[in-house]
Write a protein that holds these residues in place. Sequence first.
Motif, short mmCIF file in Angstrom:
data_model
loop_
_atom_site.label_atom_id
_atom_site.label_comp_id
_atom_site.label_asym_id
_atom_site.label_seq_id
_atom_site.Cartn_x
_atom_site.Cartn_y
_atom_site.Cartn_z
N LEU A 224 0.79 -1.23 0.00
CA LEU A 224 0.00 0.00 0.00
C LEU A 224 0.82 1.28 0.00
O LEU A 224 0.27 2.36 -0.15
CB LEU A 224 -0.97 0.00 1.18
N ASP A 225 2.14 1.19 0.14
CA ASP A 225 2.96 2.39 0.05
C ASP A 225 3.46 2.63 -1.38
O ASP A 225 4.15 3.60 -1.63
CB ASP A 225 4.14 2.33 1.02
N VAL A 226 3.09 1.77 -2.31
CA VAL A 226 3.49 1.91 -3.71
C VAL A 226 2.37 2.59 -4.48
O VAL A 226 1.24 2.13 -4.51
CB VAL A 226 3.82 0.54 -4.34
N ARG A 227 2.71 3.73 -5.08
CA ARG A 227 1.73 4.48 -5.87
C ARG A 227 1.67 3.93 -7.29
O ARG A 227 2.70 3.60 -7.87
CB ARG A 227 2.12 5.95 -5.88
N LEU A 228 0.47 3.87 -7.85
CA LEU A 228 0.30 3.48 -9.24
C LEU A 228 0.76 4.60 -10.17
O LEU A 228 1.46 4.37 -11.15
CB LEU A 228 -1.16 3.12 -9.52
N ASP A 229 0.34 5.82 -9.86
CA ASP A 229 0.73 7.01 -10.62
C ASP A 229 1.71 7.78 -9.75
O ASP A 229 1.37 8.29 -8.69
CB ASP A 229 -0.51 7.86 -10.92
N LYS A 230 2.95 7.84 -10.20
CA LYS A 230 4.00 8.50 -9.43
C LYS A 230 4.15 9.98 -9.80
O LYS A 230 5.09 10.63 -9.38
CB LYS A 230 5.31 7.76 -9.62
#
Length: 140
Positions: free
Chosen positions: A55-61
């Motif tokens: 959950l700390d990984v963003r899809l759109d950075k």
Amino acid sequence: MAPDPDRRIAPLDAVPADTTYLVTLRNGDDDPREAVLVRTDDGVAGWLNYCRHLLDVRLDKGSGAPMRDGELVCANHGAYFEADTGYCTFGPCEGATLEPVDVSVVDGDVYLTDDDYAFVETGGIDDGSAGPSPTSNFEF
């Protein structure tokens, strides 16, 4: 009933067909949260901007999330999420679903219709970091 102008996110034309549109929302007094808007066959869908694997990984950075054949792709894990349902069809979180953010299109504009969130601004959360964005662990 006319939509609340304070809940207008963007013109529909601003939401690209081949990537995501990043916005910042707030849930009550909590910290801001990022969400993405994606084009679907029926209009636009909204999802919190976090992969269901970690959950700390963003899809759109910040420059749009990759999309393939109508699915959002997590560039870090290679997970695929259906743009219209948020359902993960492939990857380490297969079977999970992105967290939805309710939006609607009215007269060519996208509005936030999710009572759990308030619209803050377009773009991502400015966390003050000027370092490089994470690199992908998945090759296309």
